[in-house]
Design a protein around this motif. Structure first.
Motif, PDB file in Angstrom:
ATOM      1  N   VAL A  75       0.849  -1.192   0.000  1.00 45.16           N
ATOM      2  CA  VAL A  75       0.000   0.000   0.000  1.00 45.16           C
ATOM      3  C   VAL A  75       0.884   1.240   0.000  1.00 45.16           C
ATOM      4  O   VAL A  75       1.828   1.335   0.786  1.00 45.16           O
ATOM      5  N   ILE A  76       0.566   2.199  -0.896  1.00 40.96           N
ATOM      6  CA  ILE A  76       1.301   3.465  -0.929  1.00 40.96           C
ATOM      7  C   ILE A  76       0.314   4.598  -1.210  1.00 40.96           C
ATOM      8  O   ILE A  76      -0.554   4.490  -2.068  1.00 40.96           O
ATOM      9  N   ASN A  77       0.482   5.680  -0.463  1.00 41.22           N
ATOM     10  CA  ASN A  77      -0.318   6.890  -0.680  1.00 41.22           C
ATOM     11  C   ASN A  77       0.507   7.829  -1.557  1.00 41.22           C
ATOM     12  O   ASN A  77       1.378   8.542  -1.072  1.00 41.22           O
ATOM     13  N   ARG A  78       0.233   7.837  -2.854  1.00 43.83           N
ATOM     14  CA  ARG A  78       0.944   8.691  -3.809  1.00 43.83           C
ATOM     15  C   ARG A  78       0.236  10.037  -4.011  1.00 43.83           C
ATOM     16  O   ARG A  78       0.549  10.771  -4.938  1.00 43.83           O
ATOM     17  N   PHE A  79      -0.694  10.350  -3.146  1.00 39.69           N
ATOM     18  CA  PHE A  79      -1.526  11.532  -3.325  1.00 39.69           C
ATOM     19  C   PHE A  79      -1.148  12.607  -2.320  1.00 39.69           C
ATOM     20  O   PHE A  79      -0.339  12.383  -1.430  1.00 39.69           O
ATOM     21  N   ASP A  80      -1.749  13.781  -2.439  1.00 46.14           N
ATOM     22  CA  ASP A  80      -1.331  14.925  -1.634  1.00 46.14           C
ATOM     23  C   ASP A  80      -2.121  15.126  -0.347  1.00 46.14           C
ATOM     24  O   ASP A  80      -1.992  16.163   0.297  1.00 46.14           O
ATOM     25  N   LYS A  81      -2.944  14.157   0.023  1.00 44.48           N
ATOM     26  CA  LYS A  81      -3.653  14.251   1.301  1.00 44.48           C
ATOM     27  C   LYS A  81      -3.729  12.863   1.937  1.00 44.48           C
ATOM     28  O   LYS A  81      -3.534  11.852   1.257  1.00 44.48           O
ATOM     29  N   PRO A  82      -4.007  12.803   3.236  1.00 43.15           N
ATOM     30  CA  PRO A  82      -4.063  11.507   3.907  1.00 43.15           C
ATOM     31  C   PRO A  82      -5.166  10.610   3.337  1.00 43.15           C
ATOM     32  O   PRO A  82      -6.163  11.092   2.805  1.00 43.15           O
ATOM     33  N   VAL A  83      -4.964   9.318   3.457  1.00 48.29           N
ATOM     34  CA  VAL A  83      -6.002   8.336   3.154  1.00 48.29           C
ATOM     35  C   VAL A  83      -6.377   7.663   4.471  1.00 48.29           C
ATOM     36  O   VAL A  83      -5.518   7.404   5.317  1.00 48.29           O
ATOM     37  N   LYS A  84      -7.667   7.436   4.650  1.00 50.97           N
ATOM     38  CA  LYS A  84      -8.160   6.748   5.849  1.00 50.97           C
ATOM     39  C   LYS A  84      -9.004   5.580   5.372  1.00 50.97           C
ATOM     40  O   LYS A  84      -9.869   5.745   4.504  1.00 50.97           O
ATOM     41  N   MET A  85      -8.743   4.395   5.938  1.00 49.79           N
ATOM     42  CA  MET A  85      -9.460   3.197   5.520  1.00 49.79           C
ATOM     43  C   MET A  85      -9.643   2.247   6.692  1.00 49.79           C
ATOM     44  O   MET A  85      -9.005   2.383   7.725  1.00 49.79           O
ATOM     45  N   ILE A  86     -10.553   1.319   6.486  1.00 51.73           N
ATOM     46  CA  ILE A  86     -10.782   0.237   7.446  1.00 51.73           C
ATOM     47  C   ILE A  86     -10.076  -0.996   6.920  1.00 51.73           C
ATOM     48  O   ILE A  86     -10.101  -1.272   5.720  1.00 51.73           O
ATOM     49  N   SER A  87      -9.457  -1.737   7.809  1.00 49.25           N
ATOM     50  CA  SER A  87      -8.841  -3.013   7.449  1.00 49.25           C
ATOM     51  C   SER A  87      -9.430  -4.102   8.334  1.00 49.25           C
ATOM     52  O   SER A  87      -9.559  -3.923   9.549  1.00 49.25           O
ATOM     53  N   THR A  88      -9.812  -5.207   7.696  1.00 44.36           N
ATOM     54  CA  THR A  88     -10.233  -6.389   8.456  1.00 44.36           C
ATOM     55  C   THR A  88      -9.348  -7.555   8.048  1.00 44.36           C
ATOM     56  O   THR A  88      -8.936  -7.667   6.885  1.00 44.36           O
ATOM     57  N   LEU A  89      -9.039  -8.407   8.997  1.00 46.72           N
ATOM     58  CA  LEU A  89      -8.247  -9.613   8.772  1.00 46.72           C
ATOM     59  C   LEU A  89      -8.958 -10.784   9.419  1.00 46.72           C
ATOM     60  O   LEU A  89      -9.339 -10.706  10.587  1.00 46.72           O
ATOM     61  N   ALA A  90      -9.129 -11.870   8.669  1.00 47.23           N
ATOM     62  CA  ALA A  90      -9.815 -13.042   9.222  1.00 47.23           C
ATOM     63  C   ALA A  90      -9.402 -14.290   8.446  1.00 47.23           C
ATOM     64  O   ALA A  90      -9.076 -14.194   7.266  1.00 47.23           O
TER      65      ALA A  90
END
Length: 116
Positions: free
Chosen positions: A86-101
């Motif tokens: 995962v890489i944020n190549r953009f000019d503002k933060p990214v916020k996301m949900i992650s689930t692992l199962a």
């Protein structure tokens, strides 16, 4: 049963990385935030499948060498053994949900010299 508020946890790296609201016994649930230009090391899981749901911003998620540009409202599902980065190549933060199962305490295998 339990209730937790996001404000009760901190991101792993101050203002970025995962913020786990739940780890086990059957799944993990985290808020993840990356500032502009931030990334994490390519890896895969042997047992766990992982989902990312984009809450705000844009992000590139590379799965087995293919770049997927995701935006607010997108969900990506990653199967066990699929190498992802995962890489944020953009000019503002990214916020996301992650689930692992299903939850497994030690299931992350980092990949050195991964080409993305």
């Amino acid at each position: 049963m339990f209730i937790i508020n996001e404000s009760e946890r901190e991101y792993r790296f101050g203002d970025s990385g995962p913020k786990y609201l739940m780890k086990g016994p059957r799944m993990s649930f985290a808020m993840v935030q990356f500032q502009a230009g931030e990334d994490f090391k390519a890896h895969y899981h042997n047992v766990m499948e992982e989902d990312f749901f984009i809450l705000d911003g844009e992000v590139d998620i590379v799965v087995d060498g293919v770049v997927h540009r995701l935006k607010q409202g997108d969900l990506i599902h990653i199967e066990p053994e699929e190498i992802h980065y995962v890489i944020n190549r953009f000019d503002k933060p990214v916020k996301m949900i992650s689930t692992l199962a299903p939850y497994t305490d030690v299931d992350k295998v980092e990949v050195d010299d991964y080409k993305y």
